[in-house]
Design a protein around this motif. Sequence first.
Motif, short mmCIF file in Angstrom:
data_model
loop_
_atom_site.label_atom_id
_atom_site.label_comp_id
_atom_site.label_asym_id
_atom_site.label_seq_id
_atom_site.Cartn_x
_atom_site.Cartn_y
_atom_site.Cartn_z
N LEU A 1 45.88 33.81 45.15
CA LEU A 1 46.88 33.05 44.39
C LEU A 1 47.75 33.95 43.51
CD1 LEU A 1 44.68 30.02 43.28
CD2 LEU A 1 46.59 29.95 44.91
N GLU A 2 47.51 35.27 43.57
CA GLU A 2 48.21 36.26 42.76
C GLU A 2 48.00 36.04 41.26
OE1 GLU A 2 52.29 36.28 44.00
OE2 GLU A 2 51.82 37.14 45.96
N LEU A 3 46.81 35.54 40.93
CA LEU A 3 46.43 35.36 39.53
C LEU A 3 45.57 36.50 39.03
CD1 LEU A 3 45.55 31.54 39.57
CD2 LEU A 3 47.64 32.62 38.69
N ALA A 4 44.82 37.15 39.90
CA ALA A 4 43.95 38.27 39.53
C ALA A 4 44.44 39.55 40.18
CB ALA A 4 42.51 37.97 39.94
N ASP A 5 44.18 40.65 39.50
CA ASP A 5 44.56 41.98 40.00
C ASP A 5 43.76 42.29 41.27
OD1 ASP A 5 44.85 44.78 40.39
OD2 ASP A 5 45.26 45.06 38.26
N PRO A 6 44.41 42.63 42.38
CA PRO A 6 43.68 42.95 43.62
C PRO A 6 42.68 44.09 43.47
CG PRO A 6 46.02 42.65 44.06
CD PRO A 6 45.87 42.65 42.57
N ARG A 7 42.88 44.95 42.46
CA ARG A 7 41.95 46.06 42.27
C ARG A 7 40.56 45.59 41.86
NH1 ARG A 7 45.18 49.73 38.11
NH2 ARG A 7 45.76 47.65 37.37
N LEU A 8 40.42 44.36 41.38
CA LEU A 8 39.10 43.86 41.03
C LEU A 8 38.21 43.75 42.27
CD1 LEU A 8 39.81 41.03 38.40
CD2 LEU A 8 39.60 43.50 38.07
N ALA A 9 38.83 43.54 43.41
CA ALA A 9 38.05 43.43 44.65
C ALA A 9 37.48 44.76 45.09
CB ALA A 9 38.92 42.83 45.75
N THR A 10 37.97 45.87 44.52
CA THR A 10 37.47 47.19 44.93
C THR A 10 36.24 47.62 44.12
OG1 THR A 10 38.89 48.40 43.36
CG2 THR A 10 39.83 47.84 45.51
N PHE A 11 35.83 46.82 43.14
CA PHE A 11 34.58 47.09 42.44
C PHE A 11 33.40 46.89 43.40
CE2 PHE A 11 37.26 46.81 38.83
CZ PHE A 11 36.58 47.27 37.71
N ASN A 12 32.28 47.48 43.07
CA ASN A 12 31.04 47.22 43.80
C ASN A 12 30.56 45.83 43.37
OD1 ASN A 12 28.36 47.00 44.66
ND2 ASN A 12 28.02 49.19 44.52
N LEU A 13 30.91 44.81 44.13
CA LEU A 13 30.63 43.44 43.72
C LEU A 13 29.15 43.11 43.76
CD1 LEU A 13 33.64 41.49 45.27
CD2 LEU A 13 33.37 42.40 42.97
N LYS A 14 28.37 43.87 44.53
CA LYS A 14 26.93 43.64 44.52
C LYS A 14 26.36 43.94 43.14
CE LYS A 14 22.64 44.86 46.94
NZ LYS A 14 22.03 45.67 48.02
N LYS A 15 26.78 45.07 42.56
CA LYS A 15 26.34 45.43 41.21
C LYS A 15 26.89 44.45 40.18
CE LYS A 15 25.68 50.44 41.68
NZ LYS A 15 26.13 51.77 41.16
N ILE A 16 28.15 44.11 40.35
CA ILE A 16 28.80 43.22 39.38
C ILE A 16 28.12 41.86 39.36
CG2 ILE A 16 30.92 41.92 38.92
CD1 ILE A 16 31.09 44.79 37.97
N THR A 17 27.94 41.26 40.52
CA THR A 17 27.37 39.90 40.56
C THR A 17 25.91 39.88 40.15
OG1 THR A 17 26.91 40.16 42.93
CG2 THR A 17 29.00 39.12 42.32
N ALA A 18 25.20 40.99 40.37
CA ALA A 18 23.79 41.05 39.96
C ALA A 18 23.66 41.02 38.44
CB ALA A 18 23.13 42.30 40.53
N ALA A 19 24.71 41.42 37.74
CA ALA A 19 24.66 41.49 36.28
C ALA A 19 25.05 40.18 35.60
CB ALA A 19 25.58 42.61 35.78
N ILE A 20 25.58 39.24 36.36
CA ILE A 20 26.04 37.98 35.76
C ILE A 20 24.84 37.17 35.27
CG2 ILE A 20 27.09 35.75 36.30
CD1 ILE A 20 29.05 37.20 38.10
N ARG A 21 24.99 36.60 34.08
CA ARG A 21 23.92 35.81 33.46
C ARG A 21 24.32 34.33 33.45
NH1 ARG A 21 21.21 39.36 29.88
NH2 ARG A 21 19.89 37.58 29.31
N PRO A 22 24.04 33.59 34.53
CA PRO A 22 24.50 32.19 34.62
C PRO A 22 24.00 31.32 33.48
CG PRO A 22 23.69 32.97 36.75
CD PRO A 22 23.32 34.02 35.74
N GLU A 23 22.81 31.62 32.95
CA GLU A 23 22.25 30.78 31.88
C GLU A 23 23.12 30.79 30.63
OE1 GLU A 23 20.41 34.90 31.42
OE2 GLU A 23 20.95 33.54 33.07
N ARG A 24 23.98 31.80 30.48
CA ARG A 24 24.83 31.84 29.30
C ARG A 24 25.96 30.81 29.35
NH1 ARG A 24 25.03 38.44 28.12
NH2 ARG A 24 22.84 38.55 27.45
N ASP A 25 26.18 30.22 30.52
CA ASP A 25 27.12 29.10 30.59
C ASP A 25 26.64 27.93 29.74
OD1 ASP A 25 28.93 30.33 32.21
OD2 ASP A 25 28.47 29.18 34.02
N LEU A 26 25.35 27.90 29.42
CA LEU A 26 24.76 26.78 28.68
C LEU A 26 24.78 27.00 27.18
CD1 LEU A 26 21.61 26.20 30.94
CD2 LEU A 26 23.89 25.18 31.15
#
Length: 914
Positions: A231-256
């Motif tokens: 949608l051209e809302l996010a910088d395409p360079r974000l997709a070049t991160f190691n998303l496996k490492k990035i997503t492993a660090a997300i703390r879903p419980e903090r949404d609460l």
Amino acid sequence: MSVDTVAATVAVRVIRRDGSVSPFDATKISVALTKAFLAVEGDGAAVSSRIHHVVAELTAQVRSSLLRHANHESALHIEQIQDLVELALMRGGHHKVARAYVLYREEHAKARGEAVEPDTSANLDWTRVEHVVAEAVAGIADVTAEPVLAETKRNVYDGIGPQELAAALIMAARTLVEQEPNYSFVTARLLLDKLRGEALSHLAGAPRLAGHDELNYPGYFRDYLARAIDLELADPRLATFNLKKITAAIRPERDLDFSFLGLQTLYDRYFLHDDGVRFELPQAFFMRVAMGLALRESEREVRAIEFYELLSSFRFMASTPTLFNAGTTRPQLSSCFLTTVDDELESIFQAYKNNALLAKYSGGLGNDWTPVRGLGAHIKGTNGKSQGVVPFLKVANDTAVAVNQGGRRKGAACAYLETWHVDVEEFLDLRKNTGDERRRTHDMNTANWVPDEFLRRVEADAEWTLFSPDETPDLHDLYGNAFAARYREYEAAADRGEVTVFRRVRAVELWRRMLTMLFETGHPWITFKDPANLRSPQQHAGVVHSSNLCTEIALNTSLDEVAVCNLGSVNLLEHVTPSGLDTERLARTVRTAVRMLDNVIDINFYTIAEARRSNLRHRPVGLGLMGFQDALFVLGLPVASQAAVDFADRSMEHLSYYAISASVELAEQRGRYESFEGSLWSKGILPIDSLRLLAEAREGDALDVDYSSTLDWDGLRERVRTSGMRNSNVMAIAPTATISNICGVGQSIEPQFQNLFVKSNMSGDFTVANPHLVRALKERGLWDEVMVSDLKYFDGSLAEIDRVPGELKRLYATAFEIDSRWLVDAASRRQKWIDQAQSLNLYVDAPSGRKLDELYRYGWHRGLKTTYYLRARAATGVEKSTLRGTDGKLNAVPAAVPEPVACRIDDPECEACQ
């Protein structure tokens, strides 16, 4: 438009409790009000006559308000109408009747709940509803699912859709917040469920989920990021991160962890959306911002995760522009821009253009207008006379209104003028509601830039001379004793007839008028030129000609450089325990926060060249704090106490020490900022040392400050001098008007405004109860319906509630119950450690000219650089609302009582910085 005209054009429908719809009938309101008055006051002839008159007025008020709301909603629920009746009673001062009416409603609501178990829609998945509500209340003290489910059942109807059901759940929990503040977290979790439904519906093939625990967050994040880039809302360079490492660090419980106010604020204004459909969940939002700030790091994933941890744990929060735009295709991340306008038409109209470009992407503006010649000054090119600075300010005002930051918040600017400018008296009138509208700026803030020489003459009851800057151009760039000497030379020149445009006034009379306008209109604010310049680390590189929109920035400006500041705030509540300040945790937070702020400078999208040039050359950042009052509650320190002043001193000393150390460390890694040589830093002069420079210029006893310290400043001085600084400025305390809502703490360094009130901002009206007070009252068995009623009656104050112990009254005293000199004392202690300034609001109960004179001169003597809003109780009384159903509105769910409080505590104009 009259009420009758509205009634003729709006077909008002009322949703009854059984789901049926009927036309609105005002006579039913009259009957209900009459019964309530008769029940309390009796039915004598004289009483009945008076009641008839009062009821007629109240019915007209309710009817008018109801019809206004009907323009925005297709139908109104019966509970909303009863809320408006209750509100009218309270506003009218009929407190006993209102209380009887409240009890009557609650008794009948209880009876309905016991007598009837309404049917739900045949196509309604009630099992899922029960699961979502059970998940929402899980782990939260003093809340249960039953009242939420019961209230929801009363509001569902046959054929209800998913969006309406989600809104009904949120409304049901929201109505309980007043009696039990922890339902705010329940409401937030129900809003999260609504948001989760929107987000997944926006992603192809995403399943419908029963609850939070079923969400595959890593998978969602990958899909979300791909969609945002598409949608051209996010910088395409974000997709070049190691998303496996990035997503492993997300703390879903903090949404609460959000309160309703915090999550609603994010929902309304921050999350990425496609045509209004939000598809960014809270942890995805924080990770997107963190990744955006780590784009140029060598270890991008490591730093992004480090930044994410700080944001998602609420230990530190970046400013609103950074949260809006980090990781997007237009990363304008800076908060504040300061400009100087020259005395030429080309410069003036370039200033308008610059303001528009800077405001477009969420920047707050501080404009120095002092160089523009005054009324009656000669114009050489036309041989005419100038109309002065005021007409140009009117255009600047309208520019700020026109460029409204993408519709997310109002454009906001503050105009500064020095006190010796010949147009200063007209400048004082800019915010008045009377007079020539062509010479008024109702939407733009204004501030006086006051030299010490003026205050000296006020205290000596001496004369003050006003000049036009085209005849006294060097006054603009002088400060301290150099200004005073040159100013006296111009006065002598005027006496000799060598200056044509000038006027003499009594300094005291001008000062009184400044304070009168401040009280009457809230503007212009009082800010001090000499402390800002004499203590500036960048004296060698230019002059501080003004502050910013919120008076916490003190940076040089010129025709070639637009000053830029990049802001973020440490949440002090997350760094204290009942035993004191957690200095090790604070040091870790500050070190990472300063790195994040420094990264902003290189990543930033600059809309004008002058801003880019200035920011890259000087690299200023402004690390501040919020949650100061919350920290005092945890420590058990009343804000009006010497212990609180001492804590302000010590906590700011540590923050300052760690921030300067972090900038030194970055200089060792990345290099010094370009203009370091010649700065106070390069001479080993730190903010605490620059106090001596101000004292020398003041001479005598005009400065009354504390010089004490506790840390190893000698060692840090040597590191600064030898290794250098990465940033010309590192600290500024901003208002944090919005980001403190996100984190669920008190704004900035503000005292508690009230202990129970309606908070109004661009996300709606929210019931806010002081959670620290509620916890303390629960521990003593004092939190009940009567306490809630008493707090509402006494405008959130404990002072008149007899059963509350004295120590709680002192600890939870509200802003108007304390002497603002305590706030000045605390600010003075902080200011000695800060290289920029702080947004300091002052509160005065029953203000008088004498009180204001003493308070503002007290602040000057205590070495303050700036002050911000003056809050007077007459203009900021909290409405005696029932507060029922007023916890938020807009996209998530409509507010039941959308009437705002008299003064918006969370002033939208403050939000341009934070």
